[in-house]
Write a protein that holds these residues in place. Sequence first.
Motif, PDB file in Angstrom:
ATOM      1  N   PHE A 144     -10.301 -51.553 -80.160  1.00 26.61           N
ATOM      2  CA  PHE A 144     -11.720 -51.346 -79.867  1.00 26.61           C
ATOM      3  C   PHE A 144     -12.583 -52.582 -80.123  1.00 26.61           C
ATOM      4  CE2 PHE A 144     -10.401 -46.946 -81.302  1.00 26.61           C
ATOM      5  CZ  PHE A 144     -10.329 -46.422 -80.019  1.00 26.61           C
ATOM      6  N   LEU A 145     -12.333 -53.274 -81.225  1.00 30.48           N
ATOM      7  CA  LEU A 145     -13.228 -54.362 -81.622  1.00 30.48           C
ATOM      8  C   LEU A 145     -13.279 -55.502 -80.602  1.00 30.48           C
ATOM      9  CD1 LEU A 145     -15.250 -55.148 -83.787  1.00 30.48           C
ATOM     10  CD2 LEU A 145     -13.381 -56.214 -85.079  1.00 30.48           C
ATOM     11  N   PRO A 146     -12.146 -55.998 -80.077  1.00 26.83           N
ATOM     12  CA  PRO A 146     -12.238 -57.059 -79.070  1.00 26.83           C
ATOM     13  C   PRO A 146     -13.008 -56.634 -77.831  1.00 26.83           C
ATOM     14  CG  PRO A 146      -9.989 -56.871 -79.885  1.00 26.83           C
ATOM     15  CD  PRO A 146     -10.743 -55.684 -80.408  1.00 26.83           C
ATOM     16  N   ARG A 147     -12.950 -55.362 -77.503  1.00 26.40           N
ATOM     17  CA  ARG A 147     -13.673 -54.880 -76.328  1.00 26.40           C
ATOM     18  C   ARG A 147     -15.173 -54.791 -76.583  1.00 26.40           C
ATOM     19  NH1 ARG A 147      -8.670 -53.712 -76.037  1.00 26.40           N
ATOM     20  NH2 ARG A 147      -7.624 -53.287 -74.067  1.00 26.40           N
ATOM     21  N   ARG A 148     -15.535 -54.745 -77.823  1.00 29.71           N
ATOM     22  CA  ARG A 148     -16.955 -54.718 -78.195  1.00 29.71           C
ATOM     23  C   ARG A 148     -17.535 -56.119 -78.348  1.00 29.71           C
ATOM     24  NH1 ARG A 148     -20.823 -50.494 -79.474  1.00 29.71           N
ATOM     25  NH2 ARG A 148     -19.702 -48.552 -79.111  1.00 29.71           N
ATOM     26  N   VAL A 149     -16.808 -57.004 -79.000  1.00 24.95           N
ATOM     27  CA  VAL A 149     -17.405 -58.286 -79.401  1.00 24.95           C
ATOM     28  C   VAL A 149     -16.693 -59.497 -78.813  1.00 24.95           C
ATOM     29  CG1 VAL A 149     -18.174 -57.239 -81.559  1.00 24.95           C
ATOM     30  CG2 VAL A 149     -16.021 -58.527 -81.522  1.00 24.95           C
ATOM     31  N   GLY A 150     -15.588 -59.295 -78.085  1.00 23.69           N
ATOM     32  CA  GLY A 150     -14.802 -60.414 -77.596  1.00 23.69           C
ATOM     33  C   GLY A 150     -13.678 -60.748 -78.561  1.00 23.69           C
ATOM     34  N   LEU A 151     -12.651 -61.400 -78.048  1.00 19.66           N
ATOM     35  CA  LEU A 151     -11.450 -61.640 -78.834  1.00 19.66           C
ATOM     36  C   LEU A 151     -11.701 -62.567 -80.024  1.00 19.66           C
ATOM     37  CD1 LEU A 151      -8.440 -61.210 -79.230  1.00 19.66           C
ATOM     38  CD2 LEU A 151      -8.012 -63.074 -77.605  1.00 19.66           C
ATOM     39  N   ALA A 152     -12.401 -63.680 -79.809  1.00 21.84           N
ATOM     40  CA  ALA A 152     -12.590 -64.644 -80.900  1.00 21.84           C
ATOM     41  C   ALA A 152     -13.390 -64.036 -82.046  1.00 21.84           C
ATOM     42  CB  ALA A 152     -13.287 -65.898 -80.370  1.00 21.84           C
ATOM     43  N   ARG A 153     -14.464 -63.325 -81.732  1.00 21.39           N
ATOM     44  CA  ARG A 153     -15.273 -62.707 -82.796  1.00 21.39           C
ATOM     45  C   ARG A 153     -14.483 -61.616 -83.511  1.00 21.39           C
ATOM     46  NH1 ARG A 153     -19.822 -63.291 -79.019  1.00 21.39           N
ATOM     47  NH2 ARG A 153     -21.273 -64.843 -79.851  1.00 21.39           N
ATOM     48  N   ALA A 154     -13.686 -60.856 -82.753  1.00 22.36           N
ATOM     49  CA  ALA A 154     -12.865 -59.822 -83.391  1.00 22.36           C
ATOM     50  C   ALA A 154     -11.879 -60.450 -84.368  1.00 22.36           C
ATOM     51  CB  ALA A 154     -12.124 -59.018 -82.325  1.00 22.36           C
ATOM     52  N   LYS A 155     -11.278 -61.559 -83.977  1.00 21.80           N
ATOM     53  CA  LYS A 155     -10.363 -62.247 -84.885  1.00 21.80           C
ATOM     54  C   LYS A 155     -11.079 -62.695 -86.153  1.00 21.80           C
ATOM     55  CE  LYS A 155      -7.015 -64.027 -81.503  1.00 21.80           C
ATOM     56  NZ  LYS A 155      -6.469 -65.253 -80.850  1.00 21.80           N
ATOM     57  N   ASP A 156     -12.277 -63.237 -85.998  1.00 23.04           N
ATOM     58  CA  ASP A 156     -13.046 -63.680 -87.167  1.00 23.04           C
ATOM     59  C   ASP A 156     -13.294 -62.522 -88.122  1.00 23.04           C
ATOM     60  OD1 ASP A 156     -14.917 -65.204 -88.842  1.00 23.04           O
ATOM     61  OD2 ASP A 156     -16.470 -64.035 -87.830  1.00 23.04           O
ATOM     62  N   LEU A 157     -13.729 -61.388 -87.581  1.00 20.13           N
ATOM     63  CA  LEU A 157     -14.062 -60.239 -88.427  1.00 20.13           C
ATOM     64  C   LEU A 157     -12.819 -59.650 -89.087  1.00 20.13           C
ATOM     65  CD1 LEU A 157     -16.700 -58.502 -86.122  1.00 20.13           C
ATOM     66  CD2 LEU A 157     -17.121 -59.886 -88.160  1.00 20.13           C
ATOM     67  N   ILE A 158     -11.699 -59.642 -88.379  1.00 20.98           N
ATOM     68  CA  ILE A 158     -10.470 -59.076 -88.934  1.00 20.98           C
ATOM     69  C   ILE A 158      -9.796 -60.042 -89.890  1.00 20.98           C
ATOM     70  CG2 ILE A 158      -8.127 -58.348 -88.328  1.00 20.98           C
ATOM     71  CD1 ILE A 158      -9.368 -57.053 -85.795  1.00 20.98           C
ATOM     72  N   TYR A 159      -9.771 -61.330 -89.549  1.00 19.52           N
ATOM     73  CA  TYR A 159      -9.131 -62.309 -90.432  1.00 19.52           C
ATOM     74  C   TYR A 159      -9.889 -62.459 -91.751  1.00 19.52           C
ATOM     75  CZ  TYR A 159      -6.580 -64.059 -86.274  1.00 19.52           C
ATOM     76  OH  TYR A 159      -5.796 -64.192 -85.161  1.00 19.52           O
ATOM     77  N   SER A 160     -11.232 -62.429 -91.664  1.00 20.66           N
ATOM     78  CA  SER A 160     -12.044 -62.667 -92.869  1.00 20.66           C
ATOM     79  C   SER A 160     -12.311 -61.394 -93.653  1.00 20.66           C
ATOM     80  CB  SER A 160     -13.384 -63.301 -92.482  1.00 20.66           C
ATOM     81  OG  SER A 160     -14.186 -62.385 -91.744  1.00 20.66           O
ATOM     82  N   GLY A 161     -12.396 -60.255 -92.962  1.00 21.13           N
ATOM     83  CA  GLY A 161     -12.752 -59.004 -93.620  1.00 21.13           C
ATOM     84  C   GLY A 161     -14.180 -58.998 -94.129  1.00 21.13           C
ATOM     85  N   ARG A 162     -15.030 -59.894 -93.616  1.00 19.77           N
ATOM     86  CA  ARG A 162     -16.397 -60.015 -94.136  1.00 19.77           C
ATOM     87  C   ARG A 162     -17.268 -58.834 -93.720  1.00 19.77           C
ATOM     88  NH1 ARG A 162     -20.289 -61.842 -90.573  1.00 19.77           N
ATOM     89  NH2 ARG A 162     -19.573 -62.625 -88.546  1.00 19.77           N
TER      90      ARG A 162
END
Length: 268
Positions: free
Chosen positions: A155-173
């Motif tokens: 769901f997240l990449p479809r909402r925010v794009g792949l790069a932003r989804a990676k940032d949010l998932i990798y960082s957990g911020r």
Amino acid sequence: MADYEFIKLQSDRGVATLTLNRPEKRNAISDPMRAELIHALESVAQDRAVKALVLTGAGKGFCAGGDISGMQRRMDAPAGEVAFNGWSRQQRVHHAVSLLFRMPKPTIAAVNGAAAGLGADTALSCDFIVASESASFTWSYIARGLIPDGGGMYFLPRRVGLARAKDLIYSGRKVAADEAFTLGIADRLAPAGDELKAAQAWAAELAQGSATALALSKSILDQSSELTADQIFAMGSQAQGICYTSTEHRESVTAFLAKMAAAKGDAK
């Protein structure tokens, strides 16, 4: 509506409101709670009187994710049972997420506070998110050495794009409500305390449409990113054929033709 221990399910004028109801645990999802959630979602999906669903949390938080007691049981299980127990649990998690995602009617998450881990994924499983100005989102799985298992990686990449989804998932911020709106995680913001009312009002608007057309449109739109244009066109043709036979379509066309005939009569 059935009685539940860990959730509340109410319906008013075609809009069902499902409340995660473990406020003392910030609505963390335990196995018994998940079982109730699955039962409630199946009930809502089959209830023709319900036209739309709003999902929210009791108390100050939306959902803190998975219950920590489940993590403890996983740690305490014999080594030879960990993998199969985990697989079995994942089947139930994915079943609950799929029921929400595939719900044949509009769904809106009213995020009233923190949505963390599985809680954030659960919100994303809905068609839309109305976030309180005090809401926050975090895909904090990485802090526990885990990956998003509640649909977040879909769901997240479809909402925010792949790069932003990676940032949010990798960082957990943590993402505050205003940033969530800017990124497209949240579709609307509401003043703190008004998010549920705003979500219910929006759901009531969406519920005015043809239930048949809404269900068919949703089923096709949810696959539109994975299929070709020709496949979507073919599915649309089949769905439209069903719509032609629906009571909503026949009643709407009959009323429209009657209105046109009356207008012509008045013009004479």
